[in-house]
Write a protein that holds these residues in place. Structure first.
Motif, mmCIF file in Angstrom:
data_model
loop_
_atom_site.group_PDB
_atom_site.id
_atom_site.type_symbol
_atom_site.label_atom_id
_atom_site.label_comp_id
_atom_site.label_asym_id
_atom_site.label_seq_id
_atom_site.Cartn_x
_atom_site.Cartn_y
_atom_site.Cartn_z
ATOM 1 N N ARG A 9 56.075 52.767 53.463
ATOM 2 C CA ARG A 9 56.385 54.064 52.839
ATOM 3 C C ARG A 9 55.168 54.978 52.839
ATOM 4 O O ARG A 9 55.278 56.154 53.202
ATOM 5 C CB ARG A 9 56.908 53.865 51.413
ATOM 6 N N VAL A 10 54.005 54.474 52.445
ATOM 7 C CA VAL A 10 52.806 55.326 52.418
ATOM 8 C C VAL A 10 52.490 55.826 53.822
ATOM 9 O O VAL A 10 52.183 57.011 54.011
ATOM 10 C CB VAL A 10 51.604 54.579 51.791
ATOM 11 N N ILE A 18 55.058 58.535 54.689
ATOM 12 C CA ILE A 18 54.788 59.735 53.894
ATOM 13 C C ILE A 18 53.622 60.498 54.523
ATOM 14 O O ILE A 18 53.682 61.719 54.699
ATOM 15 C CB ILE A 18 54.486 59.359 52.427
ATOM 16 N N GLU A 40 51.510 56.516 46.266
ATOM 17 C CA GLU A 40 52.189 57.465 47.146
ATOM 18 C C GLU A 40 51.756 58.893 46.832
ATOM 19 O O GLU A 40 51.533 59.688 47.744
ATOM 20 C CB GLU A 40 53.705 57.310 47.029
ATOM 21 N N ASP A 59 49.763 61.244 49.537
ATOM 22 C CA ASP A 59 50.295 62.552 49.923
ATOM 23 C C ASP A 59 49.276 63.654 49.628
ATOM 24 O O ASP A 59 49.023 64.523 50.463
ATOM 25 C CB ASP A 59 51.608 62.812 49.171
#
Length: 195
Positions: free
Chosen positions: A76-77, A80, A127, A131
């Protein structure tokens, strides 16, 4: 496109070896969330550009493989971060490709839309920090001016290894975005007409 597509029949030995590393490596043998090849066997996106300059393309694809498959970034990271770069650079191919990968690793359509429009605000502190760091790097007109307190805050949440991986990831995907822009490579036609 400003470069001709290179089909398998067009390739030199060096180009053929690079093509095999791309399609025969983890990108081509793992789950396919976006097409690596056009119907004629030429490669899509930055991979088609890499074939034109195999000495550089080989190193670029090795770095991309390392970033995608050999870092400590969670899926996910990583996605992102890639999608943040795609949004920040306006890279249609990277947005097209990595939205699909992002969905496969659990990003919702709402999260994808928020990353694209800059309103992403995840609950997970890692996260959120990833971002924010990527947006800071993209906004900098020069290497990101970062005071010690700001760096310490990122390092505290992410760790120095993840900070390093994200800085390299932003630079790599920014390079791909520039290549795609200069050589006018977007979403594969087969995909844009199917959407």
């Amino acid at each position: 496109m400003r470069l001709p597509r290179l089909t398998p029949a067009d390739l030199t030995d060096e180009q053929r070896a690079l093509r095999e590393r791309i399609v025969g490596g983890p990108r081509g043998t793992g789950p396919q969330h976006f097409p690596l090849e056009h119907d004629d066997g030429s490669l899509t996106g930055p991979f088609g550009i890499m074939l034109h300059e195999p000495a550089l393309g080989s190193r670029l694809q090795e770095l991309g493989t390392a970033l995608r498959y050999a870092t400590g970034l969670t899926d996910r990271v990583r996605e992102i971060a890639v999608l943040t770069v795609a949004a920040g650079t306006g890279s249609t191919f990277e947005a097209f490709a990595h939205e699909r990968v992002g969905r496969a690793v659990g990003l919702s359509d709402d999260e994808l839309a928020a990353i694209a429009d800059g309103s992403f605000s995840p609950v997970d502190p890692r996260e959120a920090a990833a971002d924010d760091l990527c947006r800071r790097l993209l906004a900098a007109g020069r290497p990101a001016a970062m005071d010690d307190a700001t760096y310490a805050a990122y390092a505290d949440v992410l760790g120095t290894t993840t900070v390093t991986e994200l800085v390299v990831l932003v630079g790599y995907y920014r390079t791909l975005a520039q290549l795609l822009d200069v050589f006018d490579v977007g979403v594969p036609e087969e995909q844009s007409t199917a959407q």
